[in-house]
Design a protein around this motif. Structure first.
Motif, PDB file in Angstrom:
ATOM      1  N   ASN A 180       0.828  -1.200   0.000  1.00 14.28           N
ATOM      2  CA  ASN A 180       0.000   0.000   0.000  1.00 14.28           C
ATOM      3  C   ASN A 180       0.864   1.253   0.000  1.00 14.28           C
ATOM      4  OD1 ASN A 180      -2.484   1.636   0.468  1.00 14.28           O
ATOM      5  ND2 ASN A 180      -1.485   2.038   2.414  1.00 14.28           N
ATOM      6  N   ASN A 181       1.881   1.268   0.879  1.00 18.73           N
ATOM      7  CA  ASN A 181       2.758   2.437   0.958  1.00 18.73           C
ATOM      8  C   ASN A 181       3.561   2.622  -0.324  1.00 18.73           C
ATOM      9  OD1 ASN A 181       1.891   2.981   3.546  1.00 18.73           O
ATOM     10  ND2 ASN A 181       3.594   1.940   4.543  1.00 18.73           N
ATOM     11  N   LEU A 182       3.984   1.501  -0.916  1.00 22.51           N
ATOM     12  CA  LEU A 182       4.755   1.566  -2.155  1.00 22.51           C
ATOM     13  C   LEU A 182       3.908   2.161  -3.279  1.00 22.51           C
ATOM     14  CD1 LEU A 182       7.371   0.905  -3.655  1.00 22.51           C
ATOM     15  CD2 LEU A 182       6.448  -1.371  -4.129  1.00 22.51           C
ATOM     16  N   CYS A 183       2.646   1.723  -3.370  1.00 25.33           N
ATOM     17  CA  CYS A 183       1.743   2.255  -4.394  1.00 25.33           C
ATOM     18  C   CYS A 183       1.482   3.743  -4.160  1.00 25.33           C
ATOM     19  CB  CYS A 183       0.421   1.492  -4.383  1.00 25.33           C
ATOM     20  SG  CYS A 183       0.538  -0.219  -4.946  1.00 25.33           S
ATOM     21  N   ALA A 184       1.279   4.101  -2.886  1.00 31.28           N
ATOM     22  CA  ALA A 184       1.015   5.504  -2.555  1.00 31.28           C
ATOM     23  C   ALA A 184       2.222   6.378  -2.899  1.00 31.28           C
ATOM     24  CB  ALA A 184       0.674   5.631  -1.072  1.00 31.28           C
ATOM     25  N   ILE A 185       3.414   5.900  -2.551  1.00 33.58           N
ATOM     26  CA  ILE A 185       4.634   6.645  -2.851  1.00 33.58           C
ATOM     27  C   ILE A 185       4.827   6.761  -4.366  1.00 33.58           C
ATOM     28  CG2 ILE A 185       7.161   6.578  -2.712  1.00 33.58           C
ATOM     29  CD1 ILE A 185       6.816   5.322   0.080  1.00 33.58           C
ATOM     30  N   ALA A 186       4.472   5.679  -5.086  1.00 37.13           N
ATOM     31  CA  ALA A 186       4.588   5.711  -6.556  1.00 37.13           C
ATOM     32  C   ALA A 186       3.670   6.780  -7.134  1.00 37.13           C
ATOM     33  CB  ALA A 186       4.237   4.341  -7.134  1.00 37.13           C
TER      34      ALA A 186
END
Length: 204
Positions: free
Chosen positions: A184-190
């Motif tokens: 989730n955090n990786l997608c948000a950061i992306a």
């Protein structure tokens, strides 16, 4: 041969990782399969807007109007950053739809997210201007263009629906449970990254 090349190009463009992919993945793992599918549907509906102005020639005017292009670029950048920040502060921890939210509201929310994520992306706008200029240069291009536009729209729907189905499948979702927060955090950061890059990119 040119038609085949354009068909292949369409597939390559659609499956290339970008903000749309990150958004579908984030919504799917956070809020379940339906949210991912409705996000995919919103993205495919946005494609009709790009097709429409490309066929009518409005896109050409937009791409040659610096202030209008910049307005669209910054609006898209801010929206991606907003989605990313919203994802980072989300407290959802399970791959199930949010409690207390009606199905109708959820549909509208995810449809709107997918639609705005795609329609506000100037890269998508320029892609359609470029690709349809090639299509229109073919024999009977004015006849082929609407069919090709439908092809691109269906490609988006099929690809992003497949992403939603894959990442919410029982086997894969179980394997990803322990990595849910990280994904989730990786997608948000992306999404934030795509937004920042879009906002900082020099004008055309």
């Amino acid at each position: 041969m040119e038609i085949i090349s354009l068909l292949i190009l369409g597939v390559v463009i659609v499956i290339s990782p970008g903000a749309d992919f990150a958004l579908v993945l984030k919504n799917s793992i956070n809020n379940g399969r339906r949210s991912g599918i409705y996000t995919a549907l919103g993205i495919s509906l946005a494609i009709t807007v790009h097709i429409g102005y490309s066929l009518m020639g409005i896109g050409y005017l937009i791409s040659h109007s610096q202030w209008l292009f910049e307005l669209i670029r910054y609006a898209g950048a801010l929206y991606l950053i907003y989605l990313g920040i919203k994802g980072l502060i989300s407290v959802s921890t399970s791959i199930t739809p949010e409690k207390g939210v009606s199905l109708t509201t959820s549909r509208q929310q995810y449809l709107a997210q997918g639609f705005l994520c795609n329609v506000l992306n100037p890269k998508t706008m320029l892609f359609f201007l470029s690709i349809f200029s090639q299509v229109m240069s073919l024999n009977n291009g004015s006849t082929i263009a609407p069919v090709y536009g439908l092809y691109i729209m269906l490609l988006h729907l099929m690809w992003f629906t497949s992403v939603a189905l894959l990442f919410t499948s029982e086997r894969l979702s179980s394997a990803l449970t322990r990595y849910h927060t990280r994904i989730n955090n990786l997608c948000a950061i992306a999404l934030i990254g795509f937004g920042v890059l879009l906002g900082l990119k020099p004008g055309h």
